[in-house]
Design a protein around this motif. Structure first.
Motif, short mmCIF file in Angstrom:
data_model
loop_
_atom_site.label_atom_id
_atom_site.label_comp_id
_atom_site.label_asym_id
_atom_site.label_seq_id
_atom_site.Cartn_x
_atom_site.Cartn_y
_atom_site.Cartn_z
N UNK A 290 32.58 45.88 52.86
CA UNK A 290 31.45 45.03 53.22
C UNK A 290 30.79 45.62 54.44
N UNK A 291 29.47 45.60 54.42
CA UNK A 291 28.77 46.08 55.59
C UNK A 291 27.66 45.08 55.90
N UNK A 292 27.55 44.72 57.16
CA UNK A 292 26.56 43.69 57.50
C UNK A 292 25.16 44.29 57.52
N UNK B 79 9.83 36.67 41.98
CA UNK B 79 11.03 37.41 42.36
C UNK B 79 11.40 37.06 43.80
N UNK B 80 12.66 36.80 44.03
CA UNK B 80 13.15 36.30 45.31
C UNK B 80 14.07 37.36 45.94
N UNK B 81 13.71 37.81 47.12
CA UNK B 81 14.59 38.71 47.88
C UNK B 81 15.38 37.82 48.84
N UNK B 82 16.65 37.56 48.52
CA UNK B 82 17.35 36.51 49.25
C UNK B 82 17.74 36.91 50.67
N UNK B 83 18.07 35.89 51.44
CA UNK B 83 18.54 36.08 52.80
C UNK B 83 19.83 36.92 52.77
N UNK B 84 19.95 37.84 53.70
CA UNK B 84 21.15 38.67 53.74
C UNK B 84 21.15 39.74 52.66
N UNK B 85 19.99 39.93 52.01
CA UNK B 85 19.75 41.03 51.07
C UNK B 85 20.47 40.90 49.74
N UNK B 86 21.77 40.57 49.81
CA UNK B 86 22.52 40.29 48.58
C UNK B 86 22.38 41.36 47.51
N UNK B 87 22.39 42.61 47.89
CA UNK B 87 22.40 43.65 46.88
C UNK B 87 23.80 43.67 46.25
N UNK B 88 23.94 44.26 45.07
CA UNK B 88 25.24 44.29 44.42
C UNK B 88 26.05 45.42 45.03
N UNK B 89 27.12 45.10 45.78
CA UNK B 89 27.81 46.11 46.58
C UNK B 89 28.50 47.18 45.75
N UNK B 90 28.97 46.83 44.55
CA UNK B 90 29.73 47.78 43.75
C UNK B 90 28.88 48.49 42.70
N UNK B 128 19.47 58.28 47.81
CA UNK B 128 20.75 57.58 47.73
C UNK B 128 21.05 57.04 46.34
N UNK B 129 20.28 57.45 45.33
CA UNK B 129 20.31 56.81 44.01
C UNK B 129 21.72 56.60 43.44
N UNK B 130 22.63 57.55 43.68
CA UNK B 130 23.93 57.40 43.03
C UNK B 130 25.00 56.86 43.99
N UNK B 131 24.58 56.43 45.18
CA UNK B 131 25.56 55.84 46.11
C UNK B 131 25.76 54.37 45.81
N UNK B 132 26.96 53.86 46.12
CA UNK B 132 27.22 52.44 45.91
C UNK B 132 26.49 51.61 46.96
N UNK B 133 26.07 50.42 46.55
CA UNK B 133 25.26 49.55 47.40
C UNK B 133 25.85 49.29 48.78
N UNK B 134 27.17 49.06 48.84
CA UNK B 134 27.75 48.68 50.12
C UNK B 134 27.69 49.80 51.14
N UNK B 135 27.55 51.04 50.67
CA UNK B 135 27.61 52.16 51.61
C UNK B 135 26.26 52.42 52.29
N UNK B 136 25.22 51.67 51.91
CA UNK B 136 23.92 51.87 52.55
C UNK B 136 23.88 51.21 53.93
N UNK B 137 22.99 51.70 54.78
CA UNK B 137 22.77 51.06 56.07
C UNK B 137 21.98 49.78 55.86
N UNK B 138 21.92 48.96 56.90
CA UNK B 138 21.21 47.69 56.78
C UNK B 138 19.78 47.86 56.33
N UNK B 139 19.08 48.83 56.92
CA UNK B 139 17.68 49.05 56.57
C UNK B 139 17.53 49.50 55.13
N UNK B 140 18.43 50.40 54.70
CA UNK B 140 18.38 50.87 53.32
C UNK B 140 18.67 49.73 52.34
#
Lengths: 292, 235
Positions: A290-292, B79-90, B128-140
């Motif tokens: 998890x990353x914030x 389309x709703x971009x939810x609070x906290x981004x909620x991208x699919x981490x895996x 970053x197309x093939x990276x998993x969602x959780x590994x992105x920075x907050x801005x990404x």
């Protein structure tokens, strides 16, 4: 000695791949819905007995008998979702879990009424055929079980990780609300999950039948060991279920032969307890951070 | 385009929204300002169908949304971009974008043009197309969340705190992209605590306090309104 060892390894792998199938049924449902389905063992029983009905009682050739039994198991999965899971969906998790325990008891007794308490001996497509490999007499059915299980697991893996629908299922599993906001029908993905659980448990029941007996109480020990397998492998991981299942199957068979046949089950659960103590996240622990 | 009429929402016995009404016209950027817990997120979740209101109604392009599901509303173009981004981490970045095409994509249809469009807005996502969602920075992750919503081909974008947790330079970057998206004809309703940024991009704004709308008007006027300056701009 070495021939006996090869035979034991093959039967361990066969039993282990059945545990892997059942373990995957646990994982699929748990990942998608957050609930451990305690009726998983009874679903294995039903799968086995449906093949008894089509293969022994209706005396169909085994290929259509198996297809029919699997199709019925897919429907059974949908019914389980519609009757048990859907109505309880928004209740606390404990309620849903108790619901699955209850329905497991209902299924077991319904099976007792339907098929009776006398065990059946399902036919294998290979009869009692034995294949000679380096002097070891290997059961053709055991080899068949291994091949079919790994084929199914491979197909499931491709479906989940290589198709658009699989990606949607994973999205629902990871964040239900976000999936809804992306226009994914969560209901449809759940139905699919339960169909897959029905197919996996059904296949496990069909495959295990000719190795053991078809008995209405057969489900619980299988489910317990599959559960141990996924704890050992890592609770939410596909490779974990495979490795865990094979380890449990091997521990059971080799333990029975070389250590004690009375305590073979105890041995399996001892391994599980050791894992819980030393490496509770299992061999393939959670990779998603998890990353914030 | 969007008309919220006297929406009331309650969590159990506690009322979160007391008869909120607001309107967003075609092609507009409208900001919803307010403190934590004022009810901004609740309102967005009600519009996108995750929460059922206990009173009032919502119209989208003149048609009432009624009790339609969140999936149906995405299909209608919200389309709703939810609070906290909620991208699919895996899921990989590419998969995150792909799953959002569910509502319009049929067998054999390609999402390549949509994908190019998102990559043009946020080139980082392509790298970053093939990276998993959780590994992105907050801005990404924020870029991915917005890009993902665009893949659904929305007519209207609901954005919940797009600048939350981002460095000022990144927030500005995200807001420039929001302006670009709006320039292509997508209507935007955004919730924001960063009042300065929101009022720069928005044409009009509403101020929400304790579940009531207390102020509304053109963004420029609100930026100079004494109550807004005192409560939200720290001036």
């Amino acid at each position: 000695m070495s021939q006996q060892f090869i035979q034991l390894v093959v039967s361990g792998l066969a039993v282990g791949s059945v545990y892997a199938l059942v373990g995957l049924a646990f994982i699929m449902v748990n990942e998608a819905t957050g609930v451990v389905n305690f009726a998983t063992g009874q679903m294995v029983t039903i799968g086995c007995f449906l093949a008894v009905t089509t293969g022994l009682q209706m005396n169909l050739p085994l290929a259509p008998a198996y297809v029919l039994a699997l199709a019925a198991m897919a429907l059974f999965g949908v019914a389980f979702y519609a009757i048990v899971f859907r109505p309880l969906q928004d209740r606390p998790v404990v309620t849903v879990i108790i619901g699955t325990v209850m329905i497991g008891i209902v299924i077991q007794n319904a099976a007792l009424i339907t098929w009776g308490s006398v065990p059946f001996r399902p036919r294998s497509p290979f009869g009692r055929q034995v294949i000679d490999v380096f002097g070891a007499a290997l059961s053709a059915h055991a080899l068949f079980v291994i091949v079919v299980s790994f084929l199914m697991i491979g197909l499931l893996y491709l479906f989940i990780y290589r198709t658009a629908i699989g990606a949607r299922m994973r999205a629902v599993a990871q964040d239900r609300d976000a999936a809804r906001l992306m226009g994914i029908s969560v209901d449809r993905m759940f139905v699919l999950t339960w169909i897959i659980a029905g197919l996996l448990t059904g296949a496990a029941g069909i495959l295990v039948g000719p190795m053991w007996f078809a008995d209405v109480n057969m489900g619980d020990p299988i489910a317990l060991k599959a559960f141990a397998a996924i704890i050992i492998g890592g609770f939410s991981s596909v490779p974990g279920a495979i490795v865990g299942g094979v380890l449990v199957g091997l521990a059971e068979m080799l333990g029975a032969a070389y250590i004690s046949s009375t305590y073979k089950d105890g041995l399996v659960f001892l391994v599980m307890i050791l894992f819980l103590l030393v490496r509770p996240e299992g061999i393939f622990g959670e990779r998603i951070g998890q990353r914030a | 385009m969007l008309k919220v009429e006297q929406i009331g929402v309650a969590y159990g016995a506690i009322d979160a929204l007391h008869g909120i009404s607001l309107e967003v016209g075609q092609g507009e950027v409208v900001a919803l300002l307010g403190a934590n817990g004022a009810g901004k997120t609740t309102l967005l979740r009600t519009i996108s169908g995750l929460i059922r209101p206990k009173s009032g109604g919502i119209r989208f392009e003149g048609e009432p949304l009624g009790n339609s599901s969140a999936e149906t509303r995405v299909k209608r173009g919200i389309a709703h971009v939810p609070e906290g981004r909620r991208i699919f981490p895996g899921l990989t970045v590419r998969e995150n974008l792909d799953v959002a095409t569910t509502v319009w994509r049929r067998r054999g249809m390609s999402a390549a043009a949509d994908l190019d469009n998102v990559y043009a807005l946020f080139p980082r996502l392509k790298e970053r197309a093939s990276q998993l969602g959780w590994s992105l920075s907050g801005g990404e992750q924020q870029m991915l969340a917005i890009g993902r919503a665009l893949m659904a081909r929305p007519k209207m974008l609901l954005l919940d705190e797009p600048s939350l947790g981002l460095a000022p330079r990144l927030s500005e970057e995200v807001y420039r992209r929001i302006a670009d998206i709006n320039a292509k004809g997508v209507t935007v309703l955004l919730v924001e605590q960063n009042t300065v940024l929101a009022l720069e991009v928005a044409r009009r704004a509403y101020v929400i306090e304790n579940g009531h709308i207390v102020l509304d008007g053109p963004a420029r006027d609100l930026a100079n309104h004494p109550r807004v300056r005192e409560a939200y701009l720290g001036a």
